[in-house]
Design a protein around this motif. Structure first.
Motif, PDB file in Angstrom:
ATOM      1  N   GLU A  46       0.835  -1.187   0.000  1.00  0.00           N
ATOM      2  CA  GLU A  46       0.000   0.000   0.000  1.00  0.00           C
ATOM      3  C   GLU A  46       0.877   1.246   0.000  1.00  0.00           C
ATOM      4  O   GLU A  46       1.981   1.231   0.563  1.00  0.00           O
ATOM      5  CB  GLU A  46      -0.939  -0.002   1.209  1.00  0.00           C
ATOM      6  N   PRO A  47       0.399   2.335  -0.619  1.00  0.00           N
ATOM      7  CA  PRO A  47       1.193   3.559  -0.674  1.00  0.00           C
ATOM      8  C   PRO A  47       1.235   4.263   0.679  1.00  0.00           C
ATOM      9  O   PRO A  47       0.365   4.062   1.536  1.00  0.00           O
ATOM     10  CB  PRO A  47       0.457   4.406  -1.720  1.00  0.00           C
ATOM     11  N   GLU A  48       2.228   5.115   0.833  1.00  0.00           N
ATOM     12  CA  GLU A  48       2.515   5.740   2.135  1.00  0.00           C
ATOM     13  C   GLU A  48       1.318   6.475   2.713  1.00  0.00           C
ATOM     14  O   GLU A  48       1.109   6.461   3.936  1.00  0.00           O
ATOM     15  CB  GLU A  48       3.698   6.694   1.979  1.00  0.00           C
ATOM     16  N   ALA A  49       0.531   7.111   1.875  1.00  0.00           N
ATOM     17  CA  ALA A  49      -0.610   7.885   2.371  1.00  0.00           C
ATOM     18  C   ALA A  49      -1.585   7.033   3.169  1.00  0.00           C
ATOM     19  O   ALA A  49      -2.296   7.536   4.041  1.00  0.00           O
ATOM     20  CB  ALA A  49      -1.332   8.554   1.204  1.00  0.00           C
ATOM     21  N   SER A  50      -1.617   5.723   2.901  1.00  0.00           N
ATOM     22  CA  SER A  50      -2.598   4.855   3.569  1.00  0.00           C
ATOM     23  C   SER A  50      -2.052   4.184   4.831  1.00  0.00           C
ATOM     24  O   SER A  50      -2.835   3.635   5.611  1.00  0.00           O
ATOM     25  CB  SER A  50      -3.097   3.787   2.603  1.00  0.00           C
ATOM     26  N   TRP A  51      -0.739   4.201   5.024  1.00  0.00           N
ATOM     27  CA  TRP A  51      -0.206   3.446   6.165  1.00  0.00           C
ATOM     28  C   TRP A  51       0.606   4.257   7.169  1.00  0.00           C
ATOM     29  O   TRP A  51       1.065   3.708   8.185  1.00  0.00           O
ATOM     30  CB  TRP A  51       0.643   2.267   5.697  1.00  0.00           C
ATOM     31  N   THR A  52       0.790   5.532   6.938  1.00  0.00           N
ATOM     32  CA  THR A  52       1.579   6.339   7.872  1.00  0.00           C
ATOM     33  C   THR A  52       1.038   6.181   9.289  1.00  0.00           C
ATOM     34  O   THR A  52      -0.156   6.349   9.538  1.00  0.00           O
ATOM     35  CB  THR A  52       1.539   7.826   7.467  1.00  0.00           C
ATOM     36  N   GLY A  53       1.925   5.812  10.206  1.00  0.00           N
ATOM     37  CA  GLY A  53       1.539   5.615  11.595  1.00  0.00           C
ATOM     38  C   GLY A  53       1.174   4.186  11.944  1.00  0.00           C
ATOM     39  O   GLY A  53       0.932   3.872  13.120  1.00  0.00           O
ATOM     40  N   SER A  54       1.143   3.290  10.942  1.00  0.00           N
ATOM     41  CA  SER A  54       0.742   1.893  11.192  1.00  0.00           C
ATOM     42  C   SER A  54       1.927   0.956  11.406  1.00  0.00           C
ATOM     43  O   SER A  54       1.730  -0.200  11.796  1.00  0.00           O
ATOM     44  CB  SER A  54      -0.091   1.361  10.016  1.00  0.00           C
ATOM     45  N   GLN A  55       3.150   1.457  11.143  1.00  0.00           N
ATOM     46  CA  GLN A  55       4.298   0.546  11.140  1.00  0.00           C
ATOM     47  C   GLN A  55       4.526  -0.126  12.499  1.00  0.00           C
ATOM     48  O   GLN A  55       4.786  -1.325  12.566  1.00  0.00           O
ATOM     49  CB  GLN A  55       5.591   1.277  10.742  1.00  0.00           C
ATOM     50  N   GLU A  56       4.398   0.648  13.586  1.00  0.00           N
ATOM     51  CA  GLU A  56       4.739   0.099  14.893  1.00  0.00           C
ATOM     52  C   GLU A  56       3.799  -1.025  15.290  1.00  0.00           C
ATOM     53  O   GLU A  56       4.228  -2.074  15.781  1.00  0.00           O
ATOM     54  CB  GLU A  56       4.732   1.207  15.946  1.00  0.00           C
ATOM     55  N   ALA A  57       2.506  -0.837  15.074  1.00  0.00           N
ATOM     56  CA  ALA A  57       1.545  -1.889  15.420  1.00  0.00           C
ATOM     57  C   ALA A  57       1.766  -3.124  14.552  1.00  0.00           C
ATOM     58  O   ALA A  57       1.653  -4.266  15.034  1.00  0.00           O
ATOM     59  CB  ALA A  57       0.113  -1.366  15.252  1.00  0.00           C
ATOM     60  N   TYR A  58       2.073  -2.912  13.276  1.00  0.00           N
ATOM     61  CA  TYR A  58       2.336  -4.033  12.364  1.00  0.00           C
ATOM     62  C   TYR A  58       3.567  -4.810  12.827  1.00  0.00           C
ATOM     63  O   TYR A  58       3.549  -6.047  12.911  1.00  0.00           O
ATOM     64  CB  TYR A  58       2.546  -3.499  10.943  1.00  0.00           C
ATOM     65  N   VAL A  59       4.633  -4.092  13.140  1.00  0.00           N
ATOM     66  CA  VAL A  59       5.878  -4.733  13.581  1.00  0.00           C
ATOM     67  C   VAL A  59       5.664  -5.471  14.895  1.00  0.00           C
ATOM     68  O   VAL A  59       6.189  -6.589  15.091  1.00  0.00           O
ATOM     69  CB  VAL A  59       7.005  -3.687  13.709  1.00  0.00           C
ATOM     70  N   THR A  60       4.891  -4.896  15.794  1.00  0.00           N
ATOM     71  CA  THR A  60       4.666  -5.534  17.100  1.00  0.00           C
ATOM     72  C   THR A  60       3.988  -6.887  16.941  1.00  0.00           C
ATOM     73  O   THR A  60       4.404  -7.887  17.544  1.00  0.00           O
ATOM     74  CB  THR A  60       3.819  -4.621  18.001  1.00  0.00           C
ATOM     75  N   ARG A  61       2.927  -6.947  16.113  1.00  0.00           N
ATOM     76  CA  ARG A  61       2.270  -8.244  15.912  1.00  0.00           C
ATOM     77  C   ARG A  61       3.211  -9.216  15.219  1.00  0.00           C
ATOM     78  O   ARG A  61       3.284 -10.400  15.595  1.00  0.00           O
ATOM     79  CB  ARG A  61       0.986  -8.101  15.098  1.00  0.00           C
ATOM     80  N   LEU A  62       3.921  -8.739  14.189  1.00  0.00           N
ATOM     81  CA  LEU A  62       4.827  -9.627  13.460  1.00  0.00           C
ATOM     82  C   LEU A  62       5.912 -10.168  14.387  1.00  0.00           C
ATOM     83  O   LEU A  62       6.231 -11.370  14.358  1.00  0.00           O
ATOM     84  CB  LEU A  62       5.452  -8.862  12.287  1.00  0.00           C
ATOM     85  N   GLU A  63       6.444  -9.320  15.240  1.00  0.00           N
ATOM     86  CA  GLU A  63       7.465  -9.752  16.208  1.00  0.00           C
ATOM     87  C   GLU A  63       6.911 -10.820  17.142  1.00  0.00           C
ATOM     88  O   GLU A  63       7.587 -11.821  17.438  1.00  0.00           O
ATOM     89  CB  GLU A  63       7.928  -8.535  17.004  1.00  0.00           C
TER      90      GLU A  63
END
Length: 393
Positions: free
Chosen positions: A31-48
């Protein structure tokens, strides 16, 4: 819900679906940046957390591959968390994809700590007009800077380098494609090169532009002539053509991709990731169906859908994977793995193929470079001879 059962996957793939913008040809989920800005930390936390749970069960993996999207959309610290959870320092190979425009020295600590051993960088073209047609965020200047930086990292930390190039692009000539190879090899001196022929994937911006005749793509005869020229150039430069789209010097194959091509087991985690798992009597695919937002907010190991594979599906998948490589199919291994006799199944069909497409001995069936150009047709003909499992009748 993802469960490993008796399967112990050899390889781990982590999908990072964040991109600045989406390339016109790309059919991988991002997805392009406009749709995911601010979502990285939650995504990484679940993946971790999912990685940690899996490693507790399996003990770890032989190889890891972080792909996307653009993993360079994450910080060095976020990537480090994922790699530490996956015990990447115990692996024989850990690859990360990096886009030229986001690659920087901020990622060098990952190499210094041996969390990553290999960088795969998507250069695609060394012509700005072609890059614009592809919708790439990187310019030729970005490519040159990133190649130099990757070579610096190789000198400091002895990481392996792989560069991706694309061929049969709109607006690209044979001479331009040859020059792309020469430039990347002379400046980056990579151990590995991936060379992909442009595929017009349904649902992409490229497919729309082609259907509306905004762009003209190469015809089959033109692609075959181009690939022959490019493959010969890479051979002259000392690269072994060990898989349809992959070339290596000094045996520096991509170990992770060899897992796929050998149809060994692998686990994919993250939005849209795929897995192939196997126990003594069953084989199955998992696919993660959640988009990046649902994944980031979802429950651990939720959203993975399971599909059991029939024996015929398994054999067909093996044919498609193994015949992509210059090793081909060892008949005794095929017979033992599937309890089927290769020659009894396929000898009549093989005898009707163009003899320029293959080499067939009592021990080995392998495609020639000409055969690789018609791989799909060959596999389709062979697949018609695979016996259907009893539960399908």
């Amino acid at each position: 819900m993802l469960t490993l059962g008796a399967s112990n996957p050899k390889a781990l793939y982590l999908h990072i679906p964040f991109c600045t913008t989406c390339c016109s040809y790309c059919a991988f989920y991002s997805e392009p940046e406009a749709s995911w800005t601010g979502s990285q930390e939650a995504y990484v936390t679940r993946l971790e957390q999912e990685i940690t749970g899996v490693v507790q069960e399996t003990g770890g993996f032989e190889t890891i591959f972080i792909g996307g999207g653009n993993p360079g959309s994450l910080t060095e610290l976020q990537l480090s968390r994922l790699l530490v959870a996956a015990k990447s320092t115990q692996c024989s190979e850990v690859t990360i994809e990096m886009n030229p425009e986001t690659f920087s020295e901020s990622y060098f600590p990952l190499f210094e700590k041996k969390l990553i051993t290999r960088v795969s960088m998507g250069i695609q073209s060394m012509d700005d007009s072609v890059l614009r047609q592809l919708g790439r965020n990187a310019t030729v200047e970005d490519n040159l800077r990133a190649i130099a930086l990757a070579k610096k990292a190789h000198g400091l930390y002895d990481i392996d380098l792989s560069f991706d190039l694309m061929a049969a692009l709109p607006g690209q000539s044979i001479q331009m494609a040859l020059q792309d190879i020469d430039t990347v090899v002379s400046l980056g001196d990579p151990e590995h090169i991936s060379l992909y022929c442009l595929t017009v994937e349904e649902g992409t911006e490229l497919a729309r532009r082609v259907s509306e005749r905004e762009l003209k793509v190469w015809d089959d005869d033109g692609q075959m002539e181009l690939l022959e020229r490019l493959w010969n150039r890479l051979d002259q430069l000392g690269y072994e053509h060990y898989e349809v789209s992959n070339f290596a010097r000094n045996g520096r194959y991509c170990k992770h991709n060899l897992v796929y091509w050998n149809l060994d087991t692998y686990l994919g985690l993250g939005s849209s990731a795929a897995s192939f798992l196997q126990s003594e009597s069953h084989s199955w695919h998992y696919s993660q169906k959640e988009d990046l937002h649902a994944f980031a907010e979802g429950t651990l190991f939720g959203g993975y859908e399971k599909e059991k594979l029939g024996s015929d599906q398994l054999v067909e998948e093996y044919l498609m994977m193994a015949l992509r490589t210059n090793r081909g199919i060892e008949k005794n291994l095929f017979n033992a793995r599937f309890s089927l006799d290769f020659d009894s199944l396929f000898s009549k069909t093989i005898a009707n193929l163009d003899p320029l497409w293959y080499s067939d001995t009592s021990h080995l069936f392998v495609l020639s470079k000409v055969g690789w150009m018609v791989l799909d047709e060959i596999v389709l003909r062979l697949a018609l001879q695979i016996p259907q499992p009893l539960d399908r009748h």
